[in-house]
Design a protein around this motif. Structure first.
Motif, PDB file in Angstrom:
ATOM      1  N   GLY A 132       0.832  -1.196   0.000  1.00  0.00           N
ATOM      2  CA  GLY A 132       0.000   0.000   0.000  1.00  0.00           C
ATOM      3  C   GLY A 132       0.863   1.240   0.000  1.00  0.00           C
ATOM      4  N   LYS A 133       0.397   2.287  -0.704  1.00  0.00           N
ATOM      5  CA  LYS A 133       1.127   3.549  -0.772  1.00  0.00           C
ATOM      6  C   LYS A 133       0.202   4.698  -0.413  1.00  0.00           C
ATOM      7  CE  LYS A 133       4.252   1.947  -4.455  1.00  0.00           C
ATOM      8  NZ  LYS A 133       4.763   2.212  -5.823  1.00  0.00           N
ATOM      9  N   GLY A 134       0.775   5.771   0.110  1.00  0.00           N
ATOM     10  CA  GLY A 134      -0.002   6.958   0.450  1.00  0.00           C
ATOM     11  C   GLY A 134       0.911   8.096   0.818  1.00  0.00           C
TER      12      GLY A 134
ATOM     13  N   GLY B 287       7.031  -8.203   6.805  1.00  0.00           N
ATOM     14  CA  GLY B 287       7.203  -7.301   5.670  1.00  0.00           C
ATOM     15  C   GLY B 287       7.983  -6.077   6.086  1.00  0.00           C
ATOM     16  N   ASN B 288       7.658  -4.941   5.494  1.00  0.00           N
ATOM     17  CA  ASN B 288       8.372  -3.711   5.807  1.00  0.00           C
ATOM     18  C   ASN B 288       7.475  -2.507   5.572  1.00  0.00           C
ATOM     19  OD1 ASN B 288       8.926  -2.676   2.862  1.00  0.00           O
ATOM     20  ND2 ASN B 288       9.553  -4.831   2.866  1.00  0.00           N
ATOM     21  N   TYR B 289       7.918  -1.365   6.100  1.00  0.00           N
ATOM     22  CA  TYR B 289       7.183  -0.115   5.935  1.00  0.00           C
ATOM     23  C   TYR B 289       8.183   1.030   5.944  1.00  0.00           C
ATOM     24  CZ  TYR B 289       7.738  -0.083  11.038  1.00  0.00           C
ATOM     25  OH  TYR B 289       8.260  -0.131  12.307  1.00  0.00           O
ATOM     26  N   THR B 290       7.720   2.205   5.539  1.00  0.00           N
ATOM     27  CA  THR B 290       8.580   3.379   5.570  1.00  0.00           C
ATOM     28  C   THR B 290       8.951   3.687   7.018  1.00  0.00           C
ATOM     29  OG1 THR B 290       7.485   4.261   3.608  1.00  0.00           O
ATOM     30  CG2 THR B 290       8.770   5.800   4.936  1.00  0.00           C
TER      31      THR B 290
ATOM     32  N   THR C  91     -11.556  -8.686   5.082  1.00  0.00           N
ATOM     33  CA  THR C  91     -10.436  -7.849   4.658  1.00  0.00           C
ATOM     34  C   THR C  91      -9.743  -7.247   5.875  1.00  0.00           C
ATOM     35  OG1 THR C  91     -11.481  -7.306   2.548  1.00  0.00           O
ATOM     36  CG2 THR C  91      -9.727  -5.842   3.310  1.00  0.00           C
ATOM     37  N   LEU C  92      -8.465  -7.563   6.005  1.00  0.00           N
ATOM     38  CA  LEU C  92      -7.637  -7.011   7.073  1.00  0.00           C
ATOM     39  C   LEU C  92      -6.832  -5.850   6.498  1.00  0.00           C
ATOM     40  CD1 LEU C  92      -6.428  -7.262   9.987  1.00  0.00           C
ATOM     41  CD2 LEU C  92      -4.654  -8.712   8.957  1.00  0.00           C
ATOM     42  N   ASP C  93      -7.046  -4.661   7.030  1.00  0.00           N
ATOM     43  CA  ASP C  93      -6.324  -3.467   6.597  1.00  0.00           C
ATOM     44  C   ASP C  93      -5.156  -3.208   7.550  1.00  0.00           C
ATOM     45  OD1 ASP C  93      -8.054  -2.830   4.435  1.00  0.00           O
ATOM     46  OD2 ASP C  93      -9.509  -2.038   5.859  1.00  0.00           O
ATOM     47  N   VAL C  94      -3.935  -3.241   7.022  1.00  0.00           N
ATOM     48  CA  VAL C  94      -2.733  -2.983   7.810  1.00  0.00           C
ATOM     49  C   VAL C  94      -2.175  -1.636   7.342  1.00  0.00           C
ATOM     50  CG1 VAL C  94      -0.489  -3.849   8.552  1.00  0.00           C
ATOM     51  CG2 VAL C  94      -2.304  -5.462   7.915  1.00  0.00           C
ATOM     52  N   SER C  95      -2.125  -0.647   8.256  1.00  0.00           N
ATOM     53  CA  SER C  95      -1.774   0.723   7.882  1.00  0.00           C
ATOM     54  C   SER C  95      -0.591   1.231   8.688  1.00  0.00           C
ATOM     55  CB  SER C  95      -2.966   1.667   8.102  1.00  0.00           C
ATOM     56  OG  SER C  95      -4.097   1.241   7.383  1.00  0.00           O
ATOM     57  N   VAL C  96       0.256   2.014   8.039  1.00  0.00           N
ATOM     58  CA  VAL C  96       1.301   2.759   8.731  1.00  0.00           C
ATOM     59  C   VAL C  96       0.950   4.238   8.607  1.00  0.00           C
ATOM     60  CG1 VAL C  96       2.773   2.812   6.664  1.00  0.00           C
ATOM     61  CG2 VAL C  96       3.775   3.201   8.933  1.00  0.00           C
TER      62      VAL C  96
ATOM     63  N   THR D  39       4.891   3.903   2.480  1.00  0.00           N
ATOM     64  CA  THR D  39       4.552   2.603   1.913  1.00  0.00           C
ATOM     65  C   THR D  39       4.549   1.560   3.015  1.00  0.00           C
ATOM     66  OG1 THR D  39       6.855   1.997   1.422  1.00  0.00           O
ATOM     67  CG2 THR D  39       5.636   3.168  -0.304  1.00  0.00           C
ATOM     68  N   ILE D  40       3.776   0.513   2.799  1.00  0.00           N
ATOM     69  CA  ILE D  40       3.792  -0.640   3.696  1.00  0.00           C
ATOM     70  C   ILE D  40       3.587  -1.881   2.839  1.00  0.00           C
ATOM     71  CG2 ILE D  40       1.315  -0.480   4.229  1.00  0.00           C
ATOM     72  CD1 ILE D  40       2.045  -1.538   7.060  1.00  0.00           C
ATOM     73  N   THR D  41       4.376  -2.912   3.111  1.00  0.00           N
ATOM     74  CA  THR D  41       4.322  -4.153   2.335  1.00  0.00           C
ATOM     75  C   THR D  41       4.170  -5.335   3.279  1.00  0.00           C
ATOM     76  OG1 THR D  41       5.683  -3.269   0.540  1.00  0.00           O
ATOM     77  CG2 THR D  41       5.573  -5.666   0.753  1.00  0.00           C
ATOM     78  N   VAL D  42       3.157  -6.153   3.010  1.00  0.00           N
ATOM     79  CA  VAL D  42       2.963  -7.408   3.744  1.00  0.00           C
ATOM     80  C   VAL D  42       3.397  -8.537   2.820  1.00  0.00           C
ATOM     81  CG1 VAL D  42       1.328  -8.912   4.924  1.00  0.00           C
ATOM     82  CG2 VAL D  42       1.055  -6.415   5.051  1.00  0.00           C
ATOM     83  N   ASP D  43       4.420  -9.275   3.235  1.00  0.00           N
ATOM     84  CA  ASP D  43       5.004 -10.310   2.386  1.00  0.00           C
ATOM     85  C   ASP D  43       4.058 -11.496   2.198  1.00  0.00           C
ATOM     86  OD1 ASP D  43       7.321  -8.885   2.072  1.00  0.00           O
ATOM     87  OD2 ASP D  43       8.404  -9.929   3.673  1.00  0.00           O
ATOM     88  N   GLY D  44       4.211 -12.151   1.040  1.00  0.00           N
ATOM     89  CA  GLY D  44       3.430 -13.353   0.774  1.00  0.00           C
ATOM     90  C   GLY D  44       3.770 -14.498   1.700  1.00  0.00           C
TER      91      GLY D  44
END
Length: 658
Positions: free
Chosen positions: A310-312, A340-343, A385-390, A407-412
């Protein structure tokens, strides 16, 4: 004969007699060919999100044709000063679409003639760049371009399949199945296996399924380019063979056999071994798949979700949708090990479902995502739907467009754990099809051709809801109700045993009874004068607490046929069902009801009528704690009667799925 992946196929090298190798052009097929993206299974629109959006579109190309253009209507945000969309294929520029904010929509046409066809499809990479009006700072979440009513034009003439391996086209509009007018149980099982496997094979494509008696085969019109017919017949000579009704029409596939061997042949065309059937005749060996129990632990990659990013601006959200059908069962106690990782930076990370925060923790400079999150059972739906936000604090001094992006990325590789639910959850239509997995029984009160066609309609509708193949097996009604497996029951004649309790039942043709949940001491009955024929699809549980879907009607079944035809006319209608009752009477659009809501202090509204006719209004009146159903079909008398606990079946309140 060779064994491959548990399937044995023997191919008879032969050619179709009288079939010319070169195709003459059929005037009907030389007209321009157009396929909507919905027909190809790609949905009704294409979205490009953010000021710099990216998406990829893969369009199937039927053999014998070539794509000429992709045409659509593009929505443009009002704040846009200028922008463009770059279209590439394999890093090769195809076109650039200039954008302006003068109109809310503009027509676009992307040329495809120069795009290489790889593995029967063309792939387009779309990248958008949006520049807002001076002084306007749009919310990144609201920045979106959408291609609506997208259609692909093709040139050429679709090829006629010459072998079993070519029988199914990349796009299928209609499948017609001919079966005996008096089928036996093995025949019905084979037809259910065939139709559900084809629906599963085509995924999101809205394939229409018709079932016709074989007495109508002679003289029936040949199929068109994106239609196919299969004739299923009982015969000691087991196998599958293409028969060409006309030289330049698609062949029909004749599948013959007896017992389980007949079902084995129906699996051939959608199995991986079909690619080896490069002849007009083939014999498939035993291929019955085993019911696979769902694992307690899996990953987003294994579920087909993969890595989600996700980006914002100050907030970025990665949305992860967990479909219980992909998990392979009704589940409870779902938890995810988010990796995963995030900004990196000061801020917070939250996890939420349906707008409700279920977990939160602090962000830090590491930018590493490593956290277990539990989803409350009360928040689980068919698709959750699980929303994961930074979220990073905004810099008030930053100018528009200079705020650092998040950005935030949840790995597969994120692990998903779950446990089986002791009862289908959520109850009602929201429990389908996962509550029918890994396999379920199908029973009919009469086992006639008409009942078989109704079973096909119901079971293919259930398959449309699932990203995994479902496994129906035909049994007797008594066996289905006593089995430890979930079940689907077809009772067009209303011939259900008295021991079976449904959320909505009737006495004769004039009195409806709504079973209230176990915590209340009353049922509600509704007397309608004059009596009205009706049909319903209802979800309840068997005596063994397994999911049970019952399709029934009063009269001779015409009302149930009308209800199923309404569902078949628009496959998306299967996705919009809630509650545990789908109720239909003549002249009024079918309405979804929930016995749980009808027992409480609320109002249940009917679905909007597409045809403009009067709607059935269902209104709760607080009279002695019961429900008054006001029907636009006659006078209504409300009767509240005591219900003893000895007559009460175990039920739980139904919550409509989100």
């Amino acid at each position: 004969m060779a064994a491959i992946s548990g399937i044995v196929a023997m191919m008879v090298l032969s050619s179709a007699p009288g079939i010319a190798q070169a195709q003459d052009e059929d005037p009907e097929e030389t007209n321009p060919i157009t396929l909507s993206l919905s027909e190809t299974g790609l949905g009704a629109s294409i979205a490009l999100n953010g000021l710099s959006g990216r998406t990829q579109v893969t369009v199937p190309v039927p053999p014998g044709t070539g794509p000429s253009s992709l045409n659509a209507v593009l929505t443009v945000p009002a704040w846009l000063d200028r922008g463009w969309i770059d279209v590439e294929s394999g890093n090769r520029p195809i076109s650039r679409i200039a954008l302006g904010g003068d109109a809310p929509t503009i027509p676009v046409s992307i040329p495809l003639a120069a795009v290489p066809v790889v593995d029967g499809a063309v792939t387009l990479d779309l990248a958008s760049t949006l520049i807002p009006d001076a002084g306007f700072c749009p919310n990144v979440l609201d920045a979106q371009l959408r291609l609506l009513d997208a259609r692909v034009d093709y040139t050429g003439v679709p090829s006629i399949p010459r072998t079993i391996s070519e029988f199914l086209p990349p796009v299928l509009r209609q499948l017609t199945v001919f079966m005996p007018a008096q089928p036996n149980r093995d025949m019905i099982s084979a037809v259910l296996t065939l139709t559900t496997s084809v629906i599963d094979y085509y995924g999101a494509q809205p394939v229409r399924v018709l079932v016709r008696p074989d007495t109508e085969l002679q003289g029936s019109q040949p199929d068109k380019a994106f239609e196919r017919s299969v004739v299923v017949a009982e015969n000691n000579d087991t196998g599958a063979e293409l028969i060409f009704p006309l030289d330049q029409s698609p062949p029909r596939l004749f599948v013959t056999g007896s017992g389980t061997a007949l079902t084995d042949q129906t699996r051939l065309i959608t199995s991986s071994i079909s690619e080896l059937a490069v002849t007009t005749k083939a014999l498939a060996g035993a291929s019955a798949p085993r019911a696979v129990l769902a694992p307690d632990s899996t990953t987003l990659e294994d579920l087909g979700v993969g890595t989600v990013t996700g980006k914002g601006d100050t907030t970025a959200t990665a949305s992860i949708t967990l479909d219980q059908a992909r998990l392979g069962r009704s589940v409870s106690d779902v938890s995810l090990h988010l990796t995963g990782n995030y900004t990196p930076g000061v801020g917070s990370i939250t996890a939420g479902v349906g707008g409700k925060t279920i977990a939160s923790w602090s962000a830090d400079d590491s930018g590493r995502l490593d956290q277990w999150v539990d989803i409350p059972n009360a928040e689980l739906r068919k698709a959750t739907t699980l929303d994961v936000s930074v979220d990073h604090p905004a810099d008030s001094a930053a100018a528009c467009g200079t705020q650092a992006a998040s950005t935030i990325t949840v790995d597969g590789s994120t692990v998903v754990r779950s446990a089986p639910s002791s009862t289908p959850a959520p109850l009602g239509f929201g429990s389908l099809p996962q509550a029918l997995m890994p396999q379920f029984d199908v029973a009919m009160t009469q086992e006639t051709f008409a009942d078989a066609a109704r079973a096909v309609s119901v079971v293919t509708g259930l398959q449309r809801l699932s990203a995994r193949p479902i496994m129906p097996q035909v049994v007797s009604l008594d066996d289905a109700l006593a089995s430890s497996d979930p079940a689907v029951v077809i009772a067009a004649d209303g011939g259900l045993p008295d021991s079976l309790s449904l959320p909505l039942s009737s006495s004769g043709a004039t009195t409806f009874s709504i079973a209230t949940p176990e915590f209340t001491d009353t049922d509600t009955s509704l007397t309608v004068d004059p009596g009205v024929p009706y049909a319903s699809l209802q979800v309840t549980t068997t005596a063994n607490n397994k999911a049970l879907l019952v399709a029934s009607s009063t009269g001779k079944g015409a009302r149930l046929d009308a209800l199923l035809s309404w569902l078949d006319a628009d496959p998306s209608r299967w996705f919009g069902r809630n509650g545990d009752i789908l109720f239909a009477v003549p002249g009024i659009e079918p309405v979804s009801l929930s016995s749980g809501n009808l027992a409480g202090d609320s109002t249940v509204e009917s679905a909007a009528s597409e045809s403009g006719v009067d709607r059935l209004s269902v209104t709760l009146l607080g009279i002695a704690g019961a429900v008054l159903l006001v029907a636009l079909v006659g006078a209504v008398v409300l009767v509240v009667r005591s219900r003893g606990s000895s007559r009460r079946r175990h039920r739980r309140d139904n919550s409509p799925p989100s």
